[in-house]
Structure formats: structure tokens, C-alpha cells
Scaffold this active site. Structure first.
Site, short mmCIF file in Angstrom:
data_model
loop_
_atom_site.label_atom_id
_atom_site.label_comp_id
_atom_site.label_asym_id
_atom_site.label_seq_id
_atom_site.Cartn_x
_atom_site.Cartn_y
_atom_site.Cartn_z
N CYS A 2 0.89 -1.24 -0.12
CA CYS A 2 -0.04 0.13 -0.01
C CYS A 2 0.80 1.07 -0.02
O CYS A 2 1.91 1.26 0.69
CB CYS A 2 -0.93 0.08 1.21
SG CYS A 2 -2.26 -1.23 1.06
N GLY A 29 0.76 -0.55 -4.98
CA GLY A 29 -0.81 -1.28 -4.85
C GLY A 29 -1.36 -1.00 -6.07
O GLY A 29 -1.32 0.22 -6.38
N ASN A 102 -0.84 1.96 5.93
CA ASN A 102 0.16 1.28 5.15
C ASN A 102 0.63 0.33 6.27
O ASN A 102 1.30 0.72 7.19
CB ASN A 102 1.38 1.84 4.26
CG ASN A 102 2.36 0.84 4.03
OD1 ASN A 102 3.48 1.29 3.90
ND2 ASN A 102 1.86 -0.07 3.54
N GLY A 103 0.44 -0.96 6.17
CA GLY A 103 0.74 -1.93 7.07
C GLY A 103 -0.05 -3.12 7.29
O GLY A 103 -1.07 -3.19 6.71
N TYR A 261 12.64 -5.72 -2.59
CA TYR A 261 11.30 -5.86 -3.60
C TYR A 261 10.37 -4.73 -3.59
O TYR A 261 10.11 -4.23 -4.58
CB TYR A 261 10.93 -7.22 -3.35
CG TYR A 261 9.59 -7.16 -4.34
CD1 TYR A 261 9.74 -7.62 -5.64
CD2 TYR A 261 8.33 -7.14 -3.72
CE1 TYR A 261 8.65 -7.80 -6.37
CE2 TYR A 261 7.16 -7.57 -4.41
CZ TYR A 261 7.42 -7.48 -5.98
OH TYR A 261 6.31 -7.77 -6.72
N ASP A 367 17.55 -13.42 -9.52
CA ASP A 367 16.06 -12.65 -9.29
C ASP A 367 16.19 -12.23 -7.71
O ASP A 367 17.00 -12.31 -6.96
CB ASP A 367 14.88 -13.84 -9.05
CG ASP A 367 13.71 -13.47 -9.40
OD1 ASP A 367 13.31 -12.22 -9.54
OD2 ASP A 367 12.87 -14.28 -9.67
N ASP A 368 15.29 -11.04 -7.57
CA ASP A 368 15.29 -10.30 -6.25
C ASP A 368 14.90 -11.25 -5.04
O ASP A 368 15.55 -11.24 -3.89
CB ASP A 368 14.37 -9.27 -6.31
CG ASP A 368 12.97 -9.42 -6.58
OD1 ASP A 368 12.40 -10.57 -6.26
OD2 ASP A 368 12.41 -8.54 -7.30
#
Length: 506
Positions: A2, A29, A102-103, A261, A367-368
Site C-alpha cells: 500500500c 498497490g 500502510n501496514g 523488493y 532474481d530479487d
């Protein structure tokens, strides 16, 4: 995930600037978007499922008027994909408060019961963010009973303090409070990011903004002041004055997965450059590659967020770097798509191999991260079909063994390919010829090197150490919640509308 954003201007309506800022946070998001503005008398709100560009239009600039506003882009980690759960959320008393969050709250059910039973509040959704808002409203109301209403800023800060003493989990929050101003606060561990910025307006003073990532500031001419401290609240009153309050004693422990990421590479979180952290991840990974003694002809990143890691690893090892995977930017993220079958199906829509870079070569894919393993498994198969002799994999992060309960949708241990398996078992399941994982100590070094003052990071998805003390009962409840099934029911093909989102390593 988010993304949240708030802007308080002294001179003009802020809708257009919030819109532009949310575009910069769209990677956090893509399910729903929402904006609410305040003109000193009335709130004006619009929210719906979809990307920012699809939810809002030019006409909204004429209706969403106000010099203070907040916005949200949603990625659901609790609740469902219903449009009713798009943020901002609102309570009409005390004052009238809108909230974006956010969280993820980890004691939601306990607090939901108190809010609905003890305080007789009605909740319209299953969202933990609505629970958080109602707890905040209850505590501000308690402060008013004790202090009276002569000093609303004092009451709001007291309410934030009491809220932090009740709520567990991760939360970065921005609120609009009628008649008072714009409030922002961050949990006592600072797990999710939040920063404040200002913009000088000659002859008028300063405008202020809050955002999940500082990339949302520059587009509107703001300069970042700093990151909010863990356990801190800041309020911008309607006269444009900034009030700071350390609500509880905090210990900054940011989520390390932000640097792997979630955040954009051009963001600076808690003084740490995401891009430089990823470069340092490439340096430590290069040492493992060199020590392996494998004959590798190509280093190929899985686009997009693995590029800085792969470039640095290629530079140190001397192995040629190649762009061997071409991404279709008009397909959504597989990591957060509903249901295994839909995620696996979408990988072929998302990526295509360049045969010339694979045919007859031993290739190392970087890849991450590897979460469920679906995407990278399909990519390995794709590389072999393109003619690769050997396909090796390197993950820029350690094995993801545990759910991240602080805002990333990894609800079930059974879905995580590394849970309960050793590296050889994972390698076999992915169909790779060799598999490397970043060491956790190396990852912590890569992030901490950017800001030595950070004593610790939340690494719970790698080591199972939940900084807020998550109980096993909570993890079991998540695993029984069948959120993936509800997501699939709510939005069968949610991913196909997410234009331009970066690829995840599902």
C-alpha cells in the site's frame, strides 16, 4: 504494501498533486485507489477498485476541491478485495477523521471486539485499517473527556499515544481531521516507511507533504525533511504550522524486504538508498558465484527489480551481463494475483526469452527473491526451451520461510517454497542446475551500510523473528482464513489490469 500520501497547501487545491504523487507510488498497490480532500468545511471523497489513472479523471479536479488532502493505493493484506474496503476510511466523531494506512495490524480481532462491544461502534468492513481508525477515534474521544476540547492538537496527540499502546503490528498512517489539520504517525518499530517533506511558497510560508516513499515528493516540488521516527506523530494544522510529538519511545526496525523488493530503487528509506542496497546485495552474491567454480556464460536478471543486483554481480565476477528476458509491461504482478493457477498462467503472458542469449549457453538467472517459486520455475522451463545448456538461479535475498505479517501478503507457510525444505530440495523443485541464496547476514550488511545508526531490521520472513511478538495462534488463523480463495472470488483476473507494475518473484 500500500502507498499513502498527504499534502497540505497554503495556496491551492491539492487534488492534482495527490494524483501525481499516487502515480509515483502505484508500485505499492494496484487494486484500488482513493483520495479525499478538505476545504476547511467539507470533505470530498472518491475511491474505487482500479489503478489511479482509471479511478480518477479531469472532472474530479472540479469536485475534489480543498487545500488539504490524502490519498491511498491499495494492496490488500487483510480483508477482501471489495471496493467497500478501498481507503480512505471515515468516522464522524470526534471531529470527523479520514485515515489511510500502510501496514498490517496483528491484534485486529481483539481490537475489533473491543471497538464493537465495549464502544458500540459499527464496522462496515473486515479491514484492519478500519479497526485502527476506530481505535484512534475512541482514544481521541477519551482524551477530550479528560482535557476538554480547548486544545484539539493535544487531544489528538494523546489519542495517538493511547492508540499505540493498544495496537500491535505495523502501521504508517496519515489522517485528515476536520477543523484541525493533517496528522501522520508511525508505529513504535517504524516497520513500514513514512517521511515528511516541505515546499517553500514565497510570501505564504511552507507547504507540507507525507508519503510512503520520497519519490512522491519531487514531482510536486517538495524537498524531503526526514523520515518520521519510530513512535512519532506529526500534525500540520490548518494554518500550516508543524507540530511534532514523540508518542511512545520507539526502536527503529524497518522491514528489510522493502529494500529487496517493495520500494522503488530511486527511493531513500530511513537514510538508506534502495538502489545502493541492491548493488551491495550483488557484491555479496558475487562472492558465492565465484566460490562455486561453475562455468557461467551469461548473467541474466529477472526484470525489473533484480537488475541492480545482477549488474553489480556481473561487474565483480566478470561474467557478461545480458538482457535475456523481455517483459510485457501490460500484464500485472503474478506474486499478488489470486490463486495458483492464475499466477502460473500469467507468467507466459508476462515474459519472453531471447533465444540468442540462451542457445548453447550456461546461464545464471538472478532474481530479487523467491517466494512461492511459481514464476521462477516457469522461467527455468522457458530458458531450457530457448536452448540453454544449464540454468542456474541466484536469489538476491535469503530463503523466504515464514509469512510476513506486517503488510506483505504471504499468509500461509505451506505456500512458501522454502518453508521446511533445504536448498537442494528447492533446487530440484525449481528444476535448476544450481541454486544460490543470499546469506541473511550479508543482506543485513547491505542495508545497514547505508545507515549504520539503524540497529536492527525486521527480517521476519527470513528468520521467523517477529519484532512485535506475533503468536502462533495468529499465524494459524491467517492460514485458515482462505484469503486466496476470497480474493479469487472477489476478483477473478485482478492482475490483468495492472499496467506497468514490476515483476514479482512468485
Amino acid at each position: 504494501m500500500c502507498g499513502i500520501l498527504g499534502i497540505a497547501s497554503r495556496t491551492h487545491d491539492v487534488f492534482a498533486e495527490i494524483y501525481d504523487g499516487l502515480l509515483m507510488l502505484q508500485h505499492r498497490g494496484q487494486d484500488a485507489s482513493g483520495i479525499v480532500t478538505y476545504n476547511g468545511e467539507f470533505f470530498r471523497e472518491k475511491k474505487a477498485n482500479g489503478l489511479v489513472k482509471d479511478v480518477f479523471n479531469a472532472q474530479d479536479a472540479e469536485t475534489l476541491m480543498g487545500r488539504v488532502g490524502i490519498g491511498h493505493v491499495r494492496y490488500p493484506t487483510a480483508g477482501s478485495l471489495s471496493a467497500a474496503e478501498a481507503q480512505p476510511f471515515f468516522v464522524n466523531a470526534p471531529y470527523g477523521i479520514y485515515l489511510v494506512h500502510n501496514g498490517n495490524i496483528t491484534n485486529t480481532e481483539e481490537q475489533r471486539e473491543k471497538v464493537t462491544a465495549k464502544y458500540s461502534r459499527h464496522l462496515r468492513t473486515t479491514s484492519d485499517s478500519e479497526v485502527l481508525l476506530n481505535v484512534l477515534a475512541d482514544k481521541v474521544a477519551d482524551a477530550i473527556k479528560v482535557n476538554g476540547n480547548a486544545d484539539p492538537i493535544r487531544n489528538i496527540f494523546a489519542g495517538v499515544k493511547m492508540t499505540m499502546e493498544r495496537i500491535q503490528g505495523a502501521y504508517s498512517v496519515i489522517c485528515l481531521v476536520a477543523g484541525v489539520g493533517m496528522l501522520a504517525f508511525r508505529d513504535p518499530y517504524g516497520i513500514r516507511p513514512l517521511s515528511v517533506a516541505k515546499r517553500e511558497i514565497p510570501g505564504h510560508g511552507d507547504d507540507f507533504a507525507f508519503a510512503s516513499e520520497d519519490v512522491a515528493f519531487g514531482i510536486n516540488g517538495f524537498e524531503k525533511l526526514r523520515d518520521l521516527r519510530a513512535g512519532e506523530a506529526i500534525l500540520i494544522d490548518l494554518d500550516g504550522n508543524m507540530h511534532e510529538f514523540q508518542a511512545v519511545e520507539g526502536k527503529l526496525t524497518p522491514c528489510i524486504f522493502e529494500y529487496v523488493y517493495l520500494a522503488r530503487p530511486d527511493s531513500l528509506l530511513d537514510g538508506v538508498s534502495v538502489y545502493k542496497t541492491q548493488m551491495r546485495m550483488g557484491q555479496t552474491l558475487a562472492k558465492q558465484i565465484q566460490d562455486s567454480g561453475l562455468q557461467i556464460d551469461r548473467i541474466i536478471p529477472v526484470p525489473d527489480s533484480a537488475r541492480p543486483v545482477a549488474l553489480e554481480a556481473a561487474k565483480i565476477t566478470g561474467i557478461p551481463y545480458r538482457e535475456g528476458l523481455v517483459k510485457n509491461r501490460y500484464v500485472g504482478r503474478t506474486f499478488i494475483m489470486p490463486g495458483q493457477a492464475e499466477r502460473q498462467k500469467s507468467v507466459r503472458r508476462k515474459l519472453n526469452a531471447v533465444p540468442l542469449e540462451f542457445e548453447g549457453h550456461n546461464v545464471l538467472l538472478i532474481d530479487d527473491s523467491i517466494v512461492r517459486g511459481n514464476t521462477i520455475k516457469k522461467i527455468v522451463q522457458m530458458c531450457r526451451e530457448a536452448g540453454a545448456k544449464k540454468v542456474y538461479i541466484a536469489s538476491a535475498s535469503p530463503p523466504v520461510k515464514y509469512p510476513n505479517v506486517y503488510g506483505i501478503d504471504m499468509p500461509t507457510r505451506a505456500e512458501l517454497i522454502a518453508n521446511g525444505k533445504d536448498i537442494e530440495e528447492i533446487r530440484q523443485e525449481l528444476g535448476a542446475d544450481a541454486l544460490f541464496y543470499q546469506n541473511l547476514d550479508d543482506l543485513i550488511w547491505a542495508a545497514k551500510e547505508g545507515n549504520p545508526e539503524i540497529e536492527a531490521f525486521d527480517c521476519s520472513c527470513f528468520d521467523g523473528n517477529y519484532i512485535t511478538g506475533v503468536e502462533e495462534d495468529y499465524l494459524s488463523t491467517l492460514e485458515k482464513s482462505s484469503r486466496s480463495d476470497r480474493k479469487k472470488h472477489d476478483m477473478e483476473v485482478v492482475g490483468d489490469s495492472w499496467n506497468g507494475a514490476k515483476l514479482a518473484s512468485g
